[in-house]
Design a protein around this motif. Structure first.
Motif, PDB file in Angstrom:
ATOM      1  N   LEU A  15       6.323  31.815 -10.405  1.00 13.89           N
ATOM      2  CA  LEU A  15       7.279  31.527 -11.376  1.00 13.89           C
ATOM      3  C   LEU A  15       7.564  32.598 -12.350  1.00 13.89           C
ATOM      4  O   LEU A  15       8.617  32.951 -12.594  1.00 13.89           O
ATOM      5  CB  LEU A  15       7.488  30.236 -11.715  1.00 13.89           C
ATOM      6  N   SER A  19      10.491  34.768 -12.847  1.00 11.57           N
ATOM      7  CA  SER A  19      11.406  35.194 -14.183  1.00 11.57           C
ATOM      8  C   SER A  19      11.614  36.549 -14.694  1.00 11.57           C
ATOM      9  O   SER A  19      12.538  36.629 -15.126  1.00 11.57           O
ATOM     10  CB  SER A  19      10.411  34.286 -15.322  1.00 11.57           C
ATOM     11  N   VAL A  70      13.426  29.091 -20.348  1.00 13.23           N
ATOM     12  CA  VAL A  70      13.326  28.855 -19.014  1.00 13.23           C
ATOM     13  C   VAL A  70      12.289  27.745 -18.922  1.00 13.23           C
ATOM     14  O   VAL A  70      12.743  26.519 -18.054  1.00 13.23           O
ATOM     15  CB  VAL A  70      12.901  29.827 -17.742  1.00 13.23           C
ATOM     16  N   PHE A 277      16.242  30.170  -9.648  1.00 14.08           N
ATOM     17  CA  PHE A 277      15.002  29.457 -10.036  1.00 14.08           C
ATOM     18  C   PHE A 277      15.000  28.082  -8.983  1.00 14.08           C
ATOM     19  O   PHE A 277      14.015  27.705  -8.462  1.00 14.08           O
ATOM     20  CB  PHE A 277      14.992  29.060 -11.397  1.00 14.08           C
TER      21      PHE A 277
END
Length: 304
Positions: A15, A19, A70, A277
């Motif tokens: 992740l 990002s 985020v 995402f």
């Protein structure tokens, strides 16, 4: 539990990479302030908005702010919908999940019987027909197949709705369109694996015990051929999402695919970020589910 906790911890660096890619993508696509403000905005207004959004700070600081947002589930506000981006995406998620699930079911229903038949009828006319159809199914673009299905079954025969979402009839054509390429790939994979399994010693032993041909092939042969199929489905979830993007546009299916296409055209970067995402989490979740299914299919597998 220890194994799956480790797998979940492995999601964190993935992740982080995602990002960073999203952050770079947003920054190279243009100044979001220029997109958010009207065309006649003054330089003072643009500068004030940049300061409010932290865009006047160094890139590393901007990335840190972006990453913190985020983590909190904040991807910014959509300048088209005038609200937070994540709730907009989550509102569309059930429709995409429904389409993907239906496409996987369609691909399994098509591919398993054809893959088994192709293996047990090796080098026959039926095998050649199934293999040729698999190549054709993999080669056909989603948008073309979708348009042909609409033309044939919606316009000519009037059996299914042309577009939209609501009933099971609305789901059939989009599911077939999205699942055809995966069905073709699974069919070829299953044929190859079944050809290996059919010549194993335990298959001859099962036949010598007097078990029916159906039981030998499906209970012993098919079950031991499913592990690569599960892996293939998990790997192809990302491809399935890509196919759903096209399918949702063709059939006006109100899912993430249609949303992300319209957001890219309008350069609504907040919505694009949230979509990326959510799609990444779908793919990661599919791989975790595949790990669980390995043990269900083959109890001999241990997680270490």
């Amino acid at each position: 539990m220890t194994y799956f906790l480790k797998k979940i911890l492995q999601i964190v660096p993935v992740l982080l990479i995602i990002s960073f890619v999203v952050f770079v993508f947003v920054n190279v696509s243009g100044d979001p302030v220029v997109l958010m403000l009207p065309e006649n905005a003054s330089n003072e207004e643009i500068q004030a908005m940049q300061e409010a959004m932290g865009l006047d700070k160094p890139v590393i600081v901007q990335y840190g702010i972006f990453l913190l947002n985020v983590i909190q589930g904040e991807f910014g506000q959509s300048f088209i919908y005038k609200q937070e981006a994540l709730p907009i995406v989550l509102e569309r998620l059930p429709a995409t999940f429904e389409l993907m699930t239906a496409a996987i079911i369609v691909s399994i229903i098509i591919s398993i019987p054809l893959g088994v038949l192709s293996a047990i009828k090796k080098n026959s006319a039926l095998d050649l027909f199934i293999s040729g159809s698999s190549v054709l199914g993999k080669a056909m673009p989603n948008f073309w197949l979708g348009l042909m299905l609409v033309l044939l079954f919606s316009v000519y025969f009037q059996l299914f709705p042309v577009s939209g979402r609501g009933s099971l009839a609305h789901l059939i054509l989009p599911a077939i369109t999205t699942g055809t390429a995966m069905a073709a790939e699974i069919t070829r994979m299953l044929r190859s694996k079944m050809l290996d399994v059919l010549h194993q010693d335990y298959m001859r032993t099962a036949r010598s015990k007097g078990l029916s041909r159906f039981s030998v092939i499906y209970r012993h042969g098919l079950r031991n051929s499913l592990l690569p199929v599960i892996t293939l489905i998990a790997i192809n979830v990302s491809t399935l999402v890509g196919g759903a993007l096209v399918t949702e546009v063709v059939f006006a299916w109100p899912g993430i695919g249609q949303l992300v296409i319209s957001a890219v055209h309008a350069r609504d970067m907040a919505v694009v970020q949230a979509c990326m995402f959510v799609i990444a989490l779908l793919v990661i979740g599919a791989n975790l589910i595949a790990d669980l299914l390995y043990r269900v299919v083959d109890p001999r597998i241990t997680y270490k």
